[in-house]
Write a protein that holds these residues in place. Structure first.
Motif, short mmCIF file in Angstrom:
data_model
loop_
_atom_site.label_atom_id
_atom_site.label_comp_id
_atom_site.label_asym_id
_atom_site.label_seq_id
_atom_site.Cartn_x
_atom_site.Cartn_y
_atom_site.Cartn_z
N PRO A 32 -28.86 16.75 -58.31
CA PRO A 32 -29.23 15.40 -57.87
C PRO A 32 -30.42 15.48 -56.92
O PRO A 32 -30.84 16.56 -56.51
N ALA A 33 -30.95 14.32 -56.56
CA ALA A 33 -32.04 14.29 -55.57
C ALA A 33 -31.57 14.93 -54.27
O ALA A 33 -30.48 14.62 -53.77
N LEU A 34 -32.37 15.84 -53.73
CA LEU A 34 -31.93 16.62 -52.57
C LEU A 34 -32.12 15.91 -51.25
O LEU A 34 -31.40 16.20 -50.28
N ALA B 31 -26.56 33.27 -47.71
CA ALA B 31 -25.56 33.07 -48.77
C ALA B 31 -26.02 31.93 -49.65
O ALA B 31 -26.26 30.82 -49.17
N ARG B 32 -26.13 32.20 -50.95
CA ARG B 32 -26.58 31.20 -51.92
C ARG B 32 -25.42 30.90 -52.87
O ARG B 32 -24.98 31.78 -53.61
N GLU C 35 -31.37 23.47 -52.26
CA GLU C 35 -32.57 23.63 -53.05
C GLU C 35 -32.17 23.74 -54.52
O GLU C 35 -30.99 23.73 -54.85
N THR C 36 -33.14 23.83 -55.40
CA THR C 36 -32.85 24.01 -56.81
C THR C 36 -33.36 25.38 -57.26
O THR C 36 -34.35 25.90 -56.70
N ARG D 213 -30.63 23.87 -61.23
CA ARG D 213 -29.28 23.69 -60.69
C ARG D 213 -29.33 23.59 -59.17
O ARG D 213 -30.21 24.16 -58.52
N LEU D 214 -28.34 22.91 -58.62
CA LEU D 214 -28.22 22.79 -57.17
C LEU D 214 -27.74 24.10 -56.58
O LEU D 214 -26.78 24.71 -57.06
N VAL D 215 -28.41 24.55 -55.53
CA VAL D 215 -28.02 25.76 -54.80
C VAL D 215 -27.89 25.40 -53.33
O VAL D 215 -28.83 24.87 -52.73
#
Length: 203
Positions: free
Chosen positions: A140-142, A129-130, A178-179, A184-186
């Motif tokens: 942001p920094a992950l 699921a994403r 992840e991006t 975008r943040l995922v």
């Protein structure tokens, strides 16, 4: 708190007949209140009987659970695909609630309305699921997102994502960030699929 949520839900639902002209404004709140009531009742049952509630895994529609969690936040969710997973509903609900709350809070900080998109696909014996916000800015920094007591929100406690990952691990699931190609943040959740039902031999 659970009693207040129950009281709110009970008083909102009859307004559909009593104030039909105002119902379009009331309906989103009534829907969220009913979802929150179900969550509150489940938490109360778990507190009263913790041993009975622990590990009560069952077959759950991942898409339906996500829509239910989104309704609590008054958030429209675009969902592509579905999978039936083996999950403790309380654990799955807690994870989705934390992820969606973070999505809403991030949109608020950016001064815009939140949108949610979820893509669910099977990967072997797991469902992937994403979840992301199509209108979000750069991620942001992950590397610190799941660190306890760290938050990109000045008002945040830094426990939501850490708690969500702990819940996922307790269910033999995984959660990471992840991006995408747009930066975008995922949030990516891998959850064990529910095994198919076995036919009963009626000899």
């Amino acid at each position: 708190l659970a009693q207040f949520v129950q009281l709110l839900a009970d008083h909102l639902q009859p307004l559909q007949q009593q104030a039909p002209q105002a119902w379009p404004l009331i309906e989103p709140l009534a829907t969220a209140a009913m979802q929150a009531r179900q969550r509150a009742e489940r938490i109360v049952r778990a507190l009263r009987q913790p041993d009975a509630a622990a590990g009560a895994a069952q077959a759950v529609s991942l898409a339906r659970a996500a829509h239910s969690a989104a309704a609590v936040h008054g958030l429209a969710l675009r969902c592509d695909g579905d999978a039936t997973v083996r999950a403790d509903p309380e654990a799955l609900d807690t994870i989705l609630d934390n992820l969606l709350k973070n999505l809403v809070d991030a949109a608020r900080r950016e001064g815009r309305h939140a949108h949610a998109a979820l893509t669910i696909t099977p990967h072997g014996d797991m469902a992937q699921a994403r979840l992301y916000d199509p209108g979000a800015g750069p991620a942001p920094a992950l590397h610190r997102l799941f660190e306890p007591l760290y938050s990109t929100d000045p008002a945040g406690l830094g426990l939501g994502l850490w708690t969500a990952r702990e819940w996922a691990l307790s269910q033999s699931a995984t959660l990471h960030a992840e991006t995408d190609a747009e930066g975008r943040l995922v949030m990516v959740l891998h959850w064990p699929l529910s095994p198919p039902a076995t036919a009963v031999d009626k000899k």
